[in-house]
Write a protein that holds these residues in place. Structure first.
Motif, mmCIF file in Angstrom:
data_model
loop_
_atom_site.group_PDB
_atom_site.id
_atom_site.type_symbol
_atom_site.label_atom_id
_atom_site.label_comp_id
_atom_site.label_asym_id
_atom_site.label_seq_id
_atom_site.Cartn_x
_atom_site.Cartn_y
_atom_site.Cartn_z
ATOM 1 N N VAL A 68 64.669 56.267 28.241
ATOM 2 C CA VAL A 68 64.675 56.723 29.630
ATOM 3 C C VAL A 68 65.306 58.109 29.715
ATOM 4 O O VAL A 68 64.860 58.971 30.490
ATOM 5 N N SER A 72 63.535 61.447 31.324
ATOM 6 C CA SER A 72 64.099 62.213 32.431
ATOM 7 C C SER A 72 64.357 63.661 32.028
ATOM 8 O O SER A 72 64.084 64.594 32.799
ATOM 9 N N ARG A 79 65.586 59.213 36.605
ATOM 10 C CA ARG A 79 65.372 58.153 35.614
ATOM 11 C C ARG A 79 64.540 57.008 36.172
ATOM 12 O O ARG A 79 63.938 56.249 35.419
ATOM 13 N N THR A 80 64.498 56.873 37.510
ATOM 14 C CA THR A 80 63.751 55.786 38.134
ATOM 15 C C THR A 80 62.285 56.122 38.357
ATOM 16 O O THR A 80 61.529 55.281 38.845
ATOM 17 N N ARG A 161 66.609 57.801 44.801
ATOM 18 C CA ARG A 161 66.270 56.515 45.427
ATOM 19 C C ARG A 161 64.757 56.360 45.544
ATOM 20 O O ARG A 161 64.093 57.157 46.203
ATOM 21 N N PRO A 162 64.190 55.331 44.901
ATOM 22 C CA PRO A 162 62.728 55.158 44.913
ATOM 23 C C PRO A 162 62.145 55.033 46.313
ATOM 24 O O PRO A 162 61.044 55.531 46.571
#
Length: 233
Positions: A68, A72, A79-80, A161-162
């Motif tokens: 990950v 990124s 990272r998400t 935040r996704p």
């Protein structure tokens, strides 16, 4: 932008690859099953693009990252994030992360549309348009009724935040559809982008009686004129 050293390291680590049609996916040893699933999804996505995109000459290259952190670092994304395009290649998180993704269809259609757009129009387009038009190119949806705060929208596309990113992507797609409508449709806008405009030319592109910037972005507030006390002799 990836550093040369990081690119060399990734190339050394991702030593194996699978190919499905015109799609090639590099991966670590032991990740062939996930890589094959990704390659099949990418190939279906390539074939699903509108004919005017010229999918018959579009080659799709992708890679599963070894970590990950590497994903990124190379993409510059949180990272998400689920995927990104770097130097003409779709980069995914590690196989263990991708293996948990339930629906690769929408994701791969979006990323392949990215590849097609960058290949066709060049890399100078603003992020909100690249993200929004990649969605508008492959799926219908709402059209923005008016301009956006383009700076805020661009920042939200990179949010950690996704849920914030998801809303921003939807707004970017609606805004891109607004630009396409003013250009006469998605295909008409695609043809206008054939000139591979730089950023300035894109913002100044005339659509009817307004430029792209005027259609898309709320004007920046004018600097306030300082007020001085009245002079009294």
């Amino acid at each position: 932008m990836a550093s040369p050293l990081l690119s060399v390291v990734m190339s050394a680590v991702l030593a194996a690859e699978v190919q499905v049609g015109a799609t090639v996916v590099r991966h670590e040893e032991g990740a062939e099953g996930v890589a094959t699933r990704v390659a099949r999804a990418l190939e279906r996505a390539r074939q699903s693009l509108p004919p005017f995109v010229g999918t018959e000459v579009l080659e799709v290259r992708a890679a599963l990252s070894e970590s990950v952190e590497a994903f990124s670092a190379r993409t510059g994304l949180p990272r998400t994030a689920a995927a990104g395009v770097v130097e003409g290649e779709v980069l995914f998180p590690p196989a263990r992360v991708v293996d948990r993704m339930e629906d690769l269809g929408a994701l791969t259609r979006h990323e392949v549309a990215h590849l097609a757009l960058v290949s066709h129009a060049g890399p100078a387009l603003p992020r909100w348009f690249v993200e929004g038009f990649a969605t508008a190119l492959v799926e219908p949806g709402p059209t923005a009724s008016g301009p956006e705060d383009c700076r805020a929208l661009t920042a939200e596309l990179l949010e950690v935040r996704p849920e914030v990113r998801e809303r921003a992507y939807a707004r970017a797609a609606a805004l891109a559809r607004r630009i396409a409508r003013e250009a006469g449709g998605v295909e008409a806008l695609w043809k206008r982008l054939d000139s591979r405009p730089d950023a300035r030319a894109f913002w100044r592109m005339q659509l009817g009686d307004k430029t792209v910037r005027e259609h898309a972005c709320q004007p920046l507030p004018s600097p306030r004129t300082p007020r001085y006390p009245a002079f009294r002799p």
